[in-house]
Write a protein that holds these residues in place. Structure first.
Motif, PDB file in Angstrom:
ATOM      1  N   MET A   1      -3.608   7.279   1.158  1.00 16.07           N
ATOM      2  CA  MET A   1      -3.861   5.861   0.925  1.00 16.07           C
ATOM      3  C   MET A   1      -3.838   5.124   2.262  1.00 16.07           C
ATOM      4  SD  MET A   1      -1.993   3.377  -1.738  1.00 16.07           S
ATOM      5  CE  MET A   1      -1.634   1.727  -1.311  1.00 16.07           C
ATOM      6  N   THR A   2      -4.835   4.293   2.490  1.00 21.94           N
ATOM      7  CA  THR A   2      -4.930   3.502   3.701  1.00 21.94           C
ATOM      8  C   THR A   2      -4.210   2.178   3.489  1.00 21.94           C
ATOM      9  OG1 THR A   2      -7.055   4.515   4.189  1.00 21.94           O
ATOM     10  CG2 THR A   2      -6.544   2.479   5.333  1.00 21.94           C
ATOM     11  N   GLU A   3      -3.350   1.831   4.424  1.00 21.34           N
ATOM     12  CA  GLU A   3      -2.552   0.600   4.317  1.00 21.34           C
ATOM     13  C   GLU A   3      -3.274  -0.569   4.970  1.00 21.34           C
ATOM     14  OE1 GLU A   3       0.549   0.204   2.846  1.00 21.34           O
ATOM     15  OE2 GLU A   3       0.347   2.245   2.117  1.00 21.34           O
ATOM     16  N   LEU A   4      -3.218  -1.706   4.320  1.00 27.08           N
ATOM     17  CA  LEU A   4      -3.783  -2.933   4.860  1.00 27.08           C
ATOM     18  C   LEU A   4      -2.788  -3.553   5.829  1.00 27.08           C
ATOM     19  CD1 LEU A   4      -6.141  -4.956   4.723  1.00 27.08           C
ATOM     20  CD2 LEU A   4      -4.949  -6.079   2.844  1.00 27.08           C
ATOM     21  N   ASP A   5      -3.279  -4.046   6.943  1.00 26.15           N
ATOM     22  CA  ASP A   5      -2.439  -4.721   7.933  1.00 26.15           C
ATOM     23  C   ASP A   5      -1.622  -5.803   7.218  1.00 26.15           C
ATOM     24  OD1 ASP A   5      -1.560  -6.705   9.813  1.00 26.15           O
ATOM     25  OD2 ASP A   5      -3.106  -6.080  11.223  1.00 26.15           O
ATOM     26  N   PRO A   6      -0.302  -5.814   7.367  1.00 23.61           N
ATOM     27  CA  PRO A   6       0.548  -6.791   6.680  1.00 23.61           C
ATOM     28  C   PRO A   6       0.182  -8.250   7.000  1.00 23.61           C
ATOM     29  CG  PRO A   6       1.902  -5.053   7.615  1.00 23.61           C
ATOM     30  CD  PRO A   6       0.503  -4.826   8.117  1.00 23.61           C
ATOM     31  N   ALA A   7      -0.327  -8.501   8.196  1.00 27.24           N
ATOM     32  CA  ALA A   7      -0.732  -9.865   8.556  1.00 27.24           C
ATOM     33  C   ALA A   7      -1.924 -10.318   7.712  1.00 27.24           C
ATOM     34  CB  ALA A   7      -1.069  -9.950  10.045  1.00 27.24           C
ATOM     35  N   ILE A   8      -2.814  -9.395   7.407  1.00 34.80           N
ATOM     36  CA  ILE A   8      -3.968  -9.713   6.550  1.00 34.80           C
ATOM     37  C   ILE A   8      -3.501  -9.789   5.095  1.00 34.80           C
ATOM     38  CG2 ILE A   8      -6.201  -8.911   5.692  1.00 34.80           C
ATOM     39  CD1 ILE A   8      -6.594  -7.579   8.471  1.00 34.80           C
TER      40      ILE A   8
ATOM     41  N   THR B   1     -12.537  -0.573   4.013  1.00 30.42           N
ATOM     42  CA  THR B   1     -13.738  -1.246   4.523  1.00 30.42           C
ATOM     43  C   THR B   1     -13.551  -1.633   5.985  1.00 30.42           C
ATOM     44  OG1 THR B   1     -14.344  -2.071   2.336  1.00 30.42           O
ATOM     45  CG2 THR B   1     -15.235  -3.262   4.232  1.00 30.42           C
ATOM     46  N   LEU B   2     -12.390  -2.186   6.314  1.00 28.34           N
ATOM     47  CA  LEU B   2     -12.126  -2.599   7.692  1.00 28.34           C
ATOM     48  C   LEU B   2     -12.069  -1.405   8.649  1.00 28.34           C
ATOM     49  CD1 LEU B   2      -9.422  -5.356   7.050  1.00 28.34           C
ATOM     50  CD2 LEU B   2     -11.834  -5.707   7.653  1.00 28.34           C
TER      51      LEU B   2
ATOM     52  N   VAL C   1     -20.901  -2.424   7.136  1.00 16.36           N
ATOM     53  CA  VAL C   1     -20.276  -3.742   7.188  1.00 16.36           C
ATOM     54  C   VAL C   1     -20.156  -4.203   8.643  1.00 16.36           C
ATOM     55  CG1 VAL C   1     -18.232  -5.080   6.562  1.00 16.36           C
ATOM     56  CG2 VAL C   1     -19.016  -3.227   5.066  1.00 16.36           C
ATOM     57  N   HIS C   2     -20.799  -5.341   8.932  1.00 16.10           N
ATOM     58  CA  HIS C   2     -20.744  -5.921  10.275  1.00 16.10           C
ATOM     59  C   HIS C   2     -19.575  -6.882  10.434  1.00 16.10           C
ATOM     60  CE1 HIS C   2     -24.440  -4.417  12.116  1.00 16.10           C
ATOM     61  NE2 HIS C   2     -24.881  -4.362  10.876  1.00 16.10           N
TER      62      HIS C   2
END
Length: 116
Positions: A1-8, A46-47, A75-76
Motif C-alpha cells: 500500500m502506498t502512503e499519502l504524504d501526511p501534509a496532503i 497517482t502522485l 497525469v501532468h
C-alpha cells in the motif's frame, strides 16, 4: 500500500466513504473528460506514478485508468480546491476517456447552451 504524504492527507475533506471527487481535464484543451473518486491510496499512487488511479465505488477497489481498455492517462498536474474536497487532474488521454467509447463522459447530453 502506498502512503499519502501526511501534509496532503491533512488537507483533504473526504466523504463518509473516505473519498474525494476527482475532475479529470484534458491537457491543452481543458475539456472535462470524466469525474471519478479517489481515496488516499489512489491519490498517492497517482502522485507517485503519474498514472490516473481511482477508487471504483461499484467494484470497491482501486483501478488504474486503461488497465483493461488500454485508454491510459498520463497525469501532468493535480490541484486541490480551496475547500479540500475536490481534485482537478490535468492529463494526456490515450483513446477515449469514457467507458461508452466517447472522448469525454460529457460529450452526449447538453442540457443548456448559450444561444447563438
Amino acid at each position: 500500500m502506498t502512503e499519502l504524504d501526511p501534509a496532503i492527507a491533512g488537507r483533504l475533506k473526504r466523504d463518509a466513504a473516505g473519498l474525494v471527487t476527482a475532475v479529470v481535464q484534458e491537457r491543452g484543451t481543458g475539456t472535462v473528460l470524466m469525474v471519478a473518486w479517489m481515496n488516499d491510496e489512489a491519490l498517492a499512487l497517482t502522485l507517485s506514478t503519474r498514472q490516473g488511479t481511482y477508487f471504483s465505488r461499484s467494484r470497491q477497489r482501486l483501478w488504474v485508468k486503461g488497465e483493461e481498455s488500454g485508454h491510459t492517462q498520463y497525469v501532468h498536474s493535480v490541484r486541490l480546491d480551496c475547500d479540500g474536497d475536490t481534485l482537478i487532474l490535468e492529463v494526456d488521454q490515450t483513446g477515449p476517456a469514457c467507458h461508452t467509447g466517447a472522448h469525454s463522459c460529457f460529450d452526449r447530453d447538453e442540457l443548456l447552451s448559450e444561444a447563438r
